[in-house]
Scaffold this motif. Structure first.
Motif, mmCIF file in Angstrom:
data_model
loop_
_atom_site.group_PDB
_atom_site.id
_atom_site.type_symbol
_atom_site.label_atom_id
_atom_site.label_comp_id
_atom_site.label_asym_id
_atom_site.label_seq_id
_atom_site.Cartn_x
_atom_site.Cartn_y
_atom_site.Cartn_z
ATOM 1 N N PRO A 53 -13.371 -116.751 1.491
ATOM 2 C CA PRO A 53 -13.062 -115.646 2.412
ATOM 3 C C PRO A 53 -11.598 -115.225 2.353
ATOM 4 C CG PRO A 53 -13.312 -117.702 3.628
ATOM 5 C CD PRO A 53 -13.736 -117.981 2.213
ATOM 6 N N THR A 54 -10.705 -116.185 2.116
ATOM 7 C CA THR A 54 -9.290 -115.836 2.019
ATOM 8 C C THR A 54 -9.034 -114.933 0.824
ATOM 9 O OG1 THR A 54 -8.623 -117.913 3.060
ATOM 10 C CG2 THR A 54 -6.968 -116.764 1.761
ATOM 11 N N LEU A 55 -9.578 -115.280 -0.321
ATOM 12 C CA LEU A 55 -9.384 -114.457 -1.510
ATOM 13 C C LEU A 55 -10.130 -113.129 -1.392
ATOM 14 C CD1 LEU A 55 -9.517 -117.113 -4.376
ATOM 15 C CD2 LEU A 55 -7.529 -116.162 -3.188
ATOM 16 N N ALA A 56 -11.274 -113.128 -0.710
ATOM 17 C CA ALA A 56 -11.983 -111.862 -0.486
ATOM 18 C C ALA A 56 -11.138 -110.932 0.380
ATOM 19 C CB ALA A 56 -13.336 -112.119 0.173
ATOM 20 N N THR A 57 -10.484 -111.498 1.402
ATOM 21 C CA THR A 57 -9.583 -110.705 2.238
ATOM 22 C C THR A 57 -8.417 -110.188 1.412
ATOM 23 O OG1 THR A 57 -10.156 -112.017 4.192
ATOM 24 C CG2 THR A 57 -8.136 -110.725 4.301
ATOM 25 N N THR A 58 -7.894 -111.034 0.541
ATOM 26 C CA THR A 58 -6.786 -110.626 -0.319
ATOM 27 C C THR A 58 -7.210 -109.491 -1.246
ATOM 28 O OG1 THR A 58 -5.900 -112.872 -0.267
ATOM 29 C CG2 THR A 58 -5.123 -111.435 -2.033
ATOM 30 N N ALA A 59 -8.406 -109.595 -1.827
ATOM 31 C CA ALA A 59 -8.894 -108.534 -2.707
ATOM 32 C C ALA A 59 -9.057 -107.225 -1.936
ATOM 33 C CB ALA A 59 -10.223 -108.950 -3.337
ATOM 34 N N THR A 60 -9.589 -107.312 -0.712
ATOM 35 C CA THR A 60 -9.738 -106.113 0.119
ATOM 36 C C THR A 60 -8.391 -105.486 0.409
ATOM 37 O OG1 THR A 60 -11.735 -107.005 1.158
ATOM 38 C CG2 THR A 60 -10.591 -105.238 2.330
ATOM 39 N N ASP A 61 -7.397 -106.314 0.691
ATOM 40 C CA ASP A 61 -6.058 -105.797 0.959
ATOM 41 C C ASP A 61 -5.474 -105.129 -0.282
ATOM 42 O OD1 ASP A 61 -3.651 -105.589 2.702
ATOM 43 O OD2 ASP A 61 -2.788 -106.904 1.188
ATOM 44 N N ASN A 62 -5.749 -105.695 -1.453
ATOM 45 C CA ASN A 62 -5.271 -105.075 -2.688
ATOM 46 C C ASN A 62 -5.895 -103.697 -2.893
ATOM 47 O OD1 ASN A 62 -3.602 -107.222 -3.435
ATOM 48 N ND2 ASN A 62 -5.234 -108.279 -4.522
ATOM 49 N N LEU A 63 -7.197 -103.593 -2.620
ATOM 50 C CA LEU A 63 -7.861 -102.294 -2.742
ATOM 51 C C LEU A 63 -7.285 -101.301 -1.746
ATOM 52 C CD1 LEU A 63 -10.035 -100.468 -3.922
ATOM 53 C CD2 LEU A 63 -11.647 -101.445 -2.262
ATOM 54 N N SER A 64 -7.045 -101.766 -0.529
ATOM 55 C CA SER A 64 -6.436 -100.894 0.477
ATOM 56 C C SER A 64 -5.066 -100.419 0.020
ATOM 57 C CB SER A 64 -6.314 -101.637 1.810
ATOM 58 O OG SER A 64 -5.680 -100.835 2.780
ATOM 59 N N ASP A 65 -4.324 -101.310 -0.641
ATOM 60 C CA ASP A 65 -2.994 -100.940 -1.130
ATOM 61 C C ASP A 65 -3.073 -99.848 -2.191
ATOM 62 O OD1 ASP A 65 -1.857 -102.739 0.556
ATOM 63 O OD2 ASP A 65 -1.530 -104.296 -0.958
ATOM 64 N N VAL A 66 -4.115 -99.888 -3.018
ATOM 65 C CA VAL A 66 -4.294 -98.819 -4.003
ATOM 66 C C VAL A 66 -4.452 -97.478 -3.293
ATOM 67 C CG1 VAL A 66 -5.788 -97.914 -5.825
ATOM 68 C CG2 VAL A 66 -5.305 -100.360 -5.726
ATOM 69 N N LEU A 67 -5.280 -97.477 -2.254
ATOM 70 C CA LEU A 67 -5.538 -96.241 -1.525
ATOM 71 C C LEU A 67 -4.311 -95.772 -0.743
ATOM 72 C CD1 LEU A 67 -9.119 -97.125 -0.238
ATOM 73 C CD2 LEU A 67 -8.495 -95.772 -2.236
ATOM 74 N N THR A 68 -3.588 -96.729 -0.130
ATOM 75 C CA THR A 68 -2.420 -96.331 0.645
ATOM 76 C C THR A 68 -1.282 -95.848 -0.256
ATOM 77 O OG1 THR A 68 -1.677 -98.638 0.694
ATOM 78 C CG2 THR A 68 -2.937 -97.851 2.581
ATOM 79 N N SER A 69 -1.141 -96.434 -1.426
ATOM 80 C CA SER A 69 -0.130 -95.941 -2.365
ATOM 81 C C SER A 69 -0.472 -94.527 -2.813
ATOM 82 C CB SER A 69 -0.035 -96.868 -3.591
ATOM 83 O OG SER A 69 0.479 -98.130 -3.227
ATOM 84 N N THR A 70 -1.774 -94.279 -2.995
ATOM 85 C CA THR A 70 -2.208 -92.928 -3.346
ATOM 86 C C THR A 70 -1.900 -91.949 -2.224
ATOM 87 O OG1 THR A 70 -3.991 -93.848 -4.706
ATOM 88 C CG2 THR A 70 -4.175 -91.532 -4.062
ATOM 89 N N ALA A 71 -2.135 -92.376 -0.976
ATOM 90 C CA ALA A 71 -1.827 -91.511 0.173
ATOM 91 C C ALA A 71 -0.334 -91.243 0.266
ATOM 92 C CB ALA A 71 -2.330 -92.159 1.456
#
Length: 298
Positions: free
Chosen positions: A153-171
């Motif tokens: 679950p920790t790494l799954a949360t980390t992966a989700t945060d990485n994906l969010s970072d892709v989207l926020t950098s795009t924004a």
């Protein structure tokens, strides 16, 4: 009658965890340094918001090291069921870090919005955001694959945060471009969107990790698949009781099965062992407790 298997320890897990930690810590440290420098020289609040998010990523990377080390310790007298619950606990702490980053981002963006915004020249900010999005996309894929293998679950949360970072950098990139070509307020508006993405990711991660910590049960579809797997073992007449509970990131299964009461004891034990082996073939299952009773007993 009951048969128990001990907590599973899969080969190669330590190496996978170590790889994930190195990728996360080094990648986030590099990004926060690059983003902060670009935000300082360009004056972009959207990029500054993205920098705050990356700074929180460095913090949770350090927490991951401690939490995953704790979760991998073997069972002892103080934690007879193992230390696996430390892992979702760290995942929950990561969500707090993400929430704080979202707060910092939205506060800076609102302040810039009230000031009327500021046009940000394209160039360094644009390059940094595109570079960050590419790095985070690679980290997302890499960490997600490791998380799926480990059911972490920790790494799954980390992966989700990485994906969010892709989207926020795009924004943030859209905001910087918009401040130059459309209106100066586009930059703080994009910063607010960045904060909303952070809050959303934190909420979803907190929900999942709270389930692991509070002993939530498996989804009904998985529970039914576990029952069907047990009933497929020759000699099992039916399953009349099945409880699943998360103990950390993986499930503990408590199952009662009925067999022919006239069977020899050795044969009954063999059936029990086969049921446990069948249940523990599911990657979500950590260990199984199987109780055997004669047909007709509930």
């Amino acid at each position: 009658m009951q048969s128990i298997r001990t907590q599973k320890s899969k080969p190669g897990e330590q190496a996978l965890y170590r790889t994930a930690l190195i990728i996360t810590l080094c990648g986030n440290t590099l990004l926060v340094a690059i983003k902060w420098a670009a935000a300082y020289f360009s004056g972009s609040v959207a990029l500054l918001a993205d920098t705050a998010n990356s700074a929180s990523d460095v913090l949770y990377s350090l927490m991951m090291v401690l939490g995953i080390w704790m979760s991998q310790r073997p069972p002892d007298s103080s934690h007879p069921q193992g230390h696996s619950r430390f892992e979702p606990l760290v995942g929950l702490m990561i969500t707090f870090s993400m929430t704080f980053a979202g707060y910092a981002a939205v506060r800076a963006s609102i302040e810039r919005f009230l000031e009327g915004g500021k046009a940000i020249e394209l160039g360094l900010p644009t390059f940094v955001l595109l570079l960050a999005a590419g790095i985070k996309a690679g980290m997302f894929v890499w960490i997600r694959n490791i998380a799926n293998k480990l059911h972490s679950p920790t790494l799954a949360t980390t992966a989700t945060d990485n994906l969010s970072d892709v989207l926020t950098s795009t924004a943030a990139f859209v905001g910087i471009a918009g401040s130059d070509f459309i209106h100066p307020l586009a930059d703080p508006v994009a910063g607010i969107l960045v904060a909303l993405w952070i809050f959303r990711a934190a909420f979803m991660a907190a929900r999942d990790n709270l389930g692991f910590l509070t002993g939530a049960g498996a989804p009904e579809e998985l529970r039914q698949n576990l029952v069907a797997a047990a009933e497929s073992v020759p000699g099992v007449m039916h399953v009349h009781h099945a409880i699943t509970e998360y103990s950390g990131p993986r499930l503990v299964v408590d199952m009662h099965i009925n067999v022919d009461g006239n069977m020899p004891l050795n044969q009954v034990h063999e059936i029990c062992d086969q049921v446990i082996e069948r249940l523990e073939e599911f990657p979500e299952v950590d260990r199984a407790y199987v109780h055997i009773e004669p047909e007709g007993w509930d």
